[in-house]
Write an enzyme that holds these catalytic residues in place. Structure first.
Site, PDB file in Angstrom:
ATOM      1  N   GLU A 212       0.845  -1.194   0.000  1.00 27.42           N
ATOM      2  CA  GLU A 212       0.000   0.000   0.000  1.00 27.42           C
ATOM      3  C   GLU A 212       0.878   1.240   0.000  1.00 27.42           C
ATOM      4  O   GLU A 212       2.058   1.188   0.342  1.00 27.42           O
ATOM      5  CB  GLU A 212      -0.921   0.013   1.224  1.00 27.42           C
ATOM      6  CG  GLU A 212      -0.172   0.110   2.554  1.00 27.42           C
ATOM      7  CD  GLU A 212      -1.111   0.136   3.741  1.00 27.42           C
ATOM      8  OE1 GLU A 212      -2.317  -0.046   3.531  1.00 27.42           O
ATOM      9  OE2 GLU A 212      -0.630   0.333   4.856  1.00 27.42           O
ATOM     10  N   LYS A 214       2.447   4.583   1.332  1.00 30.97           N
ATOM     11  CA  LYS A 214       2.796   5.018   2.686  1.00 30.97           C
ATOM     12  C   LYS A 214       3.033   6.520   2.701  1.00 30.97           C
ATOM     13  O   LYS A 214       3.799   7.034   1.893  1.00 30.97           O
ATOM     14  CB  LYS A 214       4.061   4.307   3.176  1.00 30.97           C
ATOM     15  CG  LYS A 214       4.470   4.710   4.586  1.00 30.97           C
ATOM     16  CD  LYS A 214       5.751   4.019   5.012  1.00 30.97           C
ATOM     17  CE  LYS A 214       6.114   4.373   6.452  1.00 30.97           C
ATOM     18  NZ  LYS A 214       6.371   5.802   6.635  1.00 30.97           N
ATOM     19  N   ARG A 219       6.778   9.652  13.658  1.00 31.64           N
ATOM     20  CA  ARG A 219       6.659   8.331  14.274  1.00 31.64           C
ATOM     21  C   ARG A 219       6.213   8.498  15.731  1.00 31.64           C
ATOM     22  O   ARG A 219       6.877   9.167  16.519  1.00 31.64           O
ATOM     23  CB  ARG A 219       7.989   7.586  14.204  1.00 31.64           C
ATOM     24  CG  ARG A 219       7.905   6.147  14.686  1.00 31.64           C
ATOM     25  CD  ARG A 219       9.224   5.463  14.471  1.00 31.64           C
ATOM     26  NE  ARG A 219       9.521   5.301  13.064  1.00 31.64           N
ATOM     27  CZ  ARG A 219       9.117   4.248  12.341  1.00 31.64           C
ATOM     28  NH1 ARG A 219       8.413   3.293  12.899  1.00 31.64           N
ATOM     29  NH2 ARG A 219       9.419   4.175  11.072  1.00 31.64           N
TER      30      ARG A 219
END
Length: 269
Positions: A212, A214, A219
């Site tokens: 998929e 990204k 993070r």
């Protein structure tokens, strides 16, 4: 046991900087850690990694100009320097800039020329000596005489190489085995590895596999406990406590997830 002198630490830093051999770096760092006391180990790991346990203490290049003459004899200890830096960090309020400068000058006046050079590089973030996490992790394992894999596991679960080093040198494998997943304590970030081609990546991932798009973002680790959420990133302290989602399970709800967050902004029309 005699306290570790800052001069000894500065000498070890010079040894590590002067060689390109990973094994030589690991050996020099391990020797330094092996002879240290329990309270000194986290400080040594931080300093030799080019970091401060206090993170930011409000001292920049301006504070490191016009330093006092160097001392002639070694007297500073690692614990004493750590206490002095904590005192500098704690300064606040009216006149704090002048007081912080006074404390910095007091610290440097007690340092020899070699120690001053080490402190300047440490405080300015310029202590580049090749003692990255991987090298320091191997040094901790060597000093504690434990497998490096055990140290890496403990670092991931504790989120701190300094804390792990203290445990390893104090209690060996048994102490490292005590680290486990705990809500409220962030995991050390783990980055994905790469492969040479899509075909090789799919073989390693196994079938079936999906790909998929990204979107890169910040993070973040989100820790949910007792109806409150704490957010952790790799470089900032935890971002307070926020009301968490309702938990359908009976009793207290605890969980942890890792993700990347993205923000979008639309210009006003």
């Amino acid at each position: 046991m005699v306290d570790v002198l800052l001069a000894e630490l500065a000498a070890a830093s010079r040894t590590v900087s002067s060689t390109s051999s990973r094994l030589a770096k690991v050996a020099a760092l391990a020797d330094m850690l092996r002879d240290a006391g329990a309270e000194e180990i986290p400080i040594l790991v931080a300093y030799l990694s080019g970091e401060l346990p206090q993170r930011q203490i409000g001292v920049g290049w301006a504070s490191l100009r016009g330093l006092p003459p160097a001392a002639e004899a070694d007297s500073l200890t690692v614990l004493g320097v750590d206490a002095a830096l904590s005192q500098i960090k704690a300064v606040s309020g009216k006149g704090s800039a002048a007081e912080r400068k006074r404390l910095v000058e007091e610290l440097f006046a007690a340092a020899t020329a070699g120690e001053q050079r080490f402190l300047v590089r440490l405080l300015s973030g310029e202590l580049r000596q090749g003692a990255l996490d991987g090298v320091m992790t191997d040094a901790v394992a060597k000093a504690a005489e434990v497998p490096a894999a055990e140290v890496r596991r403990a670092v991931m679960l504790s989120g701190s190489l300094a804390v792990t080093a203290q445990a390893a040198l104090g209690g060996g494998s048994a102490a490292l085995a005590q680290f486990g997943l705990r809500v409220g304590r962030p995991l050390k970030p783990m980055l994905a590895s790469s492969e040479a081609s899509i075909d090789e990546a799919l073989v390693k991932a196994g079938a079936p596999a999906a790909v998929e798009w990204k979107l890169d973002g910040i993070r973040v680790q989100a820790h949910l406990q007792g109806g409150a959420v704490r957010l952790f990133t790799s470089r900032t302290p935890p971002r307070g406590r926020r009301p968490g989602p309702a938990c359908p399970a009976a009793g207290p709800c605890r969980c942890r997830c890792s993700c990347s967050t993205c923000c979008t902004w639309t210009a006003p029309t």
